[in-house]
Design a protein around this motif. Sequence first.
Motif, PDB file in Angstrom:
ATOM      1  N   LEU A 197      -2.856   2.802  -7.074  1.00 46.96           N
ATOM      2  CA  LEU A 197      -4.232   3.013  -6.606  1.00 46.96           C
ATOM      3  C   LEU A 197      -4.923   4.156  -7.350  1.00 46.96           C
ATOM      4  O   LEU A 197      -6.063   4.006  -7.772  1.00 46.96           O
ATOM      5  CB  LEU A 197      -4.259   3.246  -5.091  1.00 46.96           C
ATOM      6  CG  LEU A 197      -3.928   2.020  -4.226  1.00 46.96           C
ATOM      7  CD1 LEU A 197      -3.966   2.375  -2.755  1.00 46.96           C
ATOM      8  CD2 LEU A 197      -4.883   0.880  -4.511  1.00 46.96           C
ATOM      9  N   THR A 255      -8.197  -4.643  -2.357  1.00 47.50           N
ATOM     10  CA  THR A 255      -6.744  -4.552  -2.480  1.00 47.50           C
ATOM     11  C   THR A 255      -6.082  -5.169  -1.248  1.00 47.50           C
ATOM     12  O   THR A 255      -5.153  -5.967  -1.361  1.00 47.50           O
ATOM     13  CB  THR A 255      -6.304  -3.076  -2.609  1.00 47.50           C
ATOM     14  OG1 THR A 255      -7.030  -2.491  -3.670  1.00 47.50           O
ATOM     15  CG2 THR A 255      -4.819  -2.967  -2.862  1.00 47.50           C
ATOM     16  N   GLY A 256      -6.570  -4.786  -0.073  1.00 44.72           N
ATOM     17  CA  GLY A 256      -6.016  -5.305   1.169  1.00 44.72           C
ATOM     18  C   GLY A 256      -6.155  -6.815   1.254  1.00 44.72           C
ATOM     19  O   GLY A 256      -5.182  -7.536   1.504  1.00 44.72           O
ATOM     20  N   ALA A 314      -4.304   6.025   2.621  1.00 39.56           N
ATOM     21  CA  ALA A 314      -4.383   5.689   1.198  1.00 39.56           C
ATOM     22  C   ALA A 314      -5.814   5.888   0.693  1.00 39.56           C
ATOM     23  O   ALA A 314      -6.038   6.356  -0.426  1.00 39.56           O
ATOM     24  CB  ALA A 314      -3.946   4.247   0.971  1.00 39.56           C
ATOM     25  N   THR A 368       1.272   8.006   3.026  1.00 40.02           N
ATOM     26  CA  THR A 368       1.853   6.977   3.891  1.00 40.02           C
ATOM     27  C   THR A 368       3.339   7.209   4.143  1.00 40.02           C
ATOM     28  O   THR A 368       3.896   6.687   5.101  1.00 40.02           O
ATOM     29  CB  THR A 368       1.663   5.581   3.274  1.00 40.02           C
ATOM     30  OG1 THR A 368       2.075   5.640   1.910  1.00 40.02           O
ATOM     31  CG2 THR A 368       0.217   5.146   3.346  1.00 40.02           C
ATOM     32  N   VAL A 397       0.830  -1.203   0.000  1.00 37.53           N
ATOM     33  CA  VAL A 397       0.000   0.000   0.000  1.00 37.53           C
ATOM     34  C   VAL A 397       0.868   1.258   0.000  1.00 37.53           C
ATOM     35  O   VAL A 397       0.548   2.262  -0.622  1.00 37.53           O
ATOM     36  CB  VAL A 397      -1.035  -0.005   1.154  1.00 37.53           C
ATOM     37  CG1 VAL A 397      -0.392   0.288   2.480  1.00 37.53           C
ATOM     38  CG2 VAL A 397      -2.138   0.990   0.868  1.00 37.53           C
ATOM     39  N   SER A 428      -2.265   3.213   7.517  1.00 33.56           N
ATOM     40  CA  SER A 428      -1.853   3.375   6.115  1.00 33.56           C
ATOM     41  C   SER A 428      -3.042   3.309   5.183  1.00 33.56           C
ATOM     42  O   SER A 428      -3.154   4.097   4.255  1.00 33.56           O
ATOM     43  CB  SER A 428      -0.893   2.267   5.680  1.00 33.56           C
ATOM     44  OG  SER A 428       0.157   2.177   6.563  1.00 33.56           O
ATOM     45  N   PHE A 429      -3.905   2.334   5.438  1.00 35.32           N
ATOM     46  CA  PHE A 429      -5.061   2.186   4.550  1.00 35.32           C
ATOM     47  C   PHE A 429      -5.998   3.378   4.667  1.00 35.32           C
ATOM     48  O   PHE A 429      -6.574   3.812   3.674  1.00 35.32           O
ATOM     49  CB  PHE A 429      -5.797   0.864   4.816  1.00 35.32           C
ATOM     50  CG  PHE A 429      -5.333  -0.226   3.923  1.00 35.32           C
ATOM     51  CD1 PHE A 429      -4.195  -0.941   4.225  1.00 35.32           C
ATOM     52  CD2 PHE A 429      -6.002  -0.515   2.739  1.00 35.32           C
ATOM     53  CE1 PHE A 429      -3.728  -1.937   3.388  1.00 35.32           C
ATOM     54  CE2 PHE A 429      -5.545  -1.504   1.888  1.00 35.32           C
ATOM     55  CZ  PHE A 429      -4.407  -2.224   2.218  1.00 35.32           C
ATOM     56  N   VAL A 478       0.215   3.768  -3.290  1.00 33.93           N
ATOM     57  CA  VAL A 478      -0.595   4.945  -3.011  1.00 33.93           C
ATOM     58  C   VAL A 478      -0.369   6.081  -4.013  1.00 33.93           C
ATOM     59  O   VAL A 478      -1.272   6.861  -4.297  1.00 33.93           O
ATOM     60  CB  VAL A 478      -0.374   5.423  -1.557  1.00 33.93           C
ATOM     61  CG1 VAL A 478       1.003   6.044  -1.411  1.00 33.93           C
ATOM     62  CG2 VAL A 478      -1.451   6.369  -1.126  1.00 33.93           C
ATOM     63  N   MET A 483     -10.466  -0.530  -2.005  1.00 36.27           N
ATOM     64  CA  MET A 483      -9.387  -0.554  -1.015  1.00 36.27           C
ATOM     65  C   MET A 483      -9.427  -1.852  -0.218  1.00 36.27           C
ATOM     66  O   MET A 483      -8.396  -2.463   0.058  1.00 36.27           O
ATOM     67  CB  MET A 483      -9.518   0.627  -0.047  1.00 36.27           C
ATOM     68  CG  MET A 483      -9.279   1.992  -0.645  1.00 36.27           C
ATOM     69  SD  MET A 483      -7.612   2.212  -1.265  1.00 36.27           S
ATOM     70  CE  MET A 483      -6.676   2.037   0.237  1.00 36.27           C
TER      71      MET A 483
END
Lengths: 305, 327
Positions: free
Chosen positions: B118, B171-172, B224, B283, B110, B220-221, B114, B168
Amino acid sequence: MEPVLAVEHLSKKIGARTIVNDVSFHVNPGEIFGFLGPNGAGKTTTIRMLVGLIKPTSGSVSIGGYNLQTHFLEAIKQVGCIVENPELYPYLTGRENLEHFARMMQDVDANRIDEVVQLVELDKRIDETVKTYSLGMRQRLGIAQALLGNPQLLILDEPTNGLDPAGIRELRAFIRKLAQEQSISIFISSHILYEIQLLCDRVAIISQGKVLKTAPVAQLVGEESKVEWSLQPLSAAIHQLTDLPYIRNVEQLGKERVMVHMPVEKIAETNQLLLSSDIQVNAIRPMNQTLEDIFLEMTGGEGIG
Amino acid sequence: MAKLVYNELLKMFRKKRFLVVVLILAVLIPIFTYAQYITVQNTVKQIGTSDWKAILQQQIVDRENQLTSSRVPDEWKKWTRLTIAQEKYYLKNNINPTAPGAPTFVRKFVEEAVALFLPLIVVILAADLVSSEYANGTIKVLLTRPVPRWKVLLSKYLALILSISLMMLITGLLSYLLSGIIFGYKGWDLPVLTGFIQQGNQLITSQVHLVPQWKYIILSFGLAWFSALAVGTISFMVSVLVRNTATSMGVMLAAVISGSLLSQLAPTWQSLRYFVFINLRLTDYLAGKPVLISGMSLPFSLAMLSIWSIIAIIIAFVVFSKRDVLN
């Protein structure tokens, strides 16, 4: 009787160009109203103003008594429309398209969707994606979409564009059925005069952004006709005819033939008059005039289509 | 309103926008995972032993020796102490820091994604949201329903926010699940250093502390997600303005990529920090990576992204509700 659609002094300017110029007309309940004009006359711009896609520079549109500019939601609720082509989401099925638009309205449930699908006879293909539909089917789905909310007024912009003759005949029958059985007022624009003549009760003729005339089709077609006379002596006869107030466009065709524009019911009277002035009447041939002739005459021979 | 948002989500799914995004992720994440794996292998080769415990033990001893030296500045000592704590944690919990598991991959992924990856995916989702209705002509049907124009647009924007959030999440999840096949699924509690503050050209470490990795990943998420929303909002405005999907996507790709390039090419050009796409790497502030353009900080970047987004959304709504539909 209050008109379903009242258009008052509608104008639209884009930049310096006046696209629609002081257009006024009314559509009465249950009536099929034709909007006739060549391409580029301002038909589509006018229709877009009727449904709120374009804001008029001046003038007003009222639908079912509600002013479209000030009471958009109340006014637009009473309208179903197809502006130009029947544009729907090709990647959704017919039913999903209808459900999509039903969610944007109140009181449209699954039963109503089934009902309109039956009405436009799409029940066999309704669960297939729209991209597999023929143009005629898309047209019908478009009409189904327009009918979803039980509108009082249906606005169709060039509905027969791109349809084959069978499709056109089918659509015409369908539109008549709608007007008669559901008592919906229908507003149809077209550049094809023949179509309007076959289908409409009243017509407004528009050219270069202006409405030239609004009248019942029967009256427009019937009130004046071309009549060919064979007369002798011709010069005296032409003199005589030109003097009559109801005769226009006297046109000499040959040595003893002349073509005039005149009301059909005045033929007998004119005949007697000519005979009493010692003019020999050899033949009288009334030509059935079409809307096309009237249109060409009004617009000064401007091309159609 | 819920019905309208449902409509927009339905169209987005049926247009297979989401499928495209998931496929891109499903192809790229294994590639990134493999790249990471190769790097780990190389490290092992360079050190010449695969007994990571011995190496780590040696590192800790080295660092402790540094601490006794009087030439080391105090700030460094604090950093070193934290690093020692981190390494001791690895030893105690039997974690190999060079092959640390799926959560670490998720965190690194991530951080890297970012700025460019993304945003590109967000552009795919957002660029044709409004312009496609114009291109299809369906805008004429949409705007002749008894729904005010601002509601139509708002439903599209809410659908966009939802889909960015879902993206998101995917993605995670995908990066965790796919990388775990190679790295294993452990490591949520791993301590990570954070709390760096950049001041002038100095990295201030007085606030630095250790947080468990899961907390760090959530942070972080979140950041992002904020970046992605800003990209989505601006993309949404462009989609309202241009009425053509290809143009809309082109404009946004050019803007995002130039933002990413410019920050590396012209770090001395200070006014660049007011350009929205320079500020996407939120991030980096968390990880304490050096900031390229001076004057940038987490609050500054957050403010920039917010201001640009608010302006974009105002323009989008004003234009959409005033404009004549002519096509």
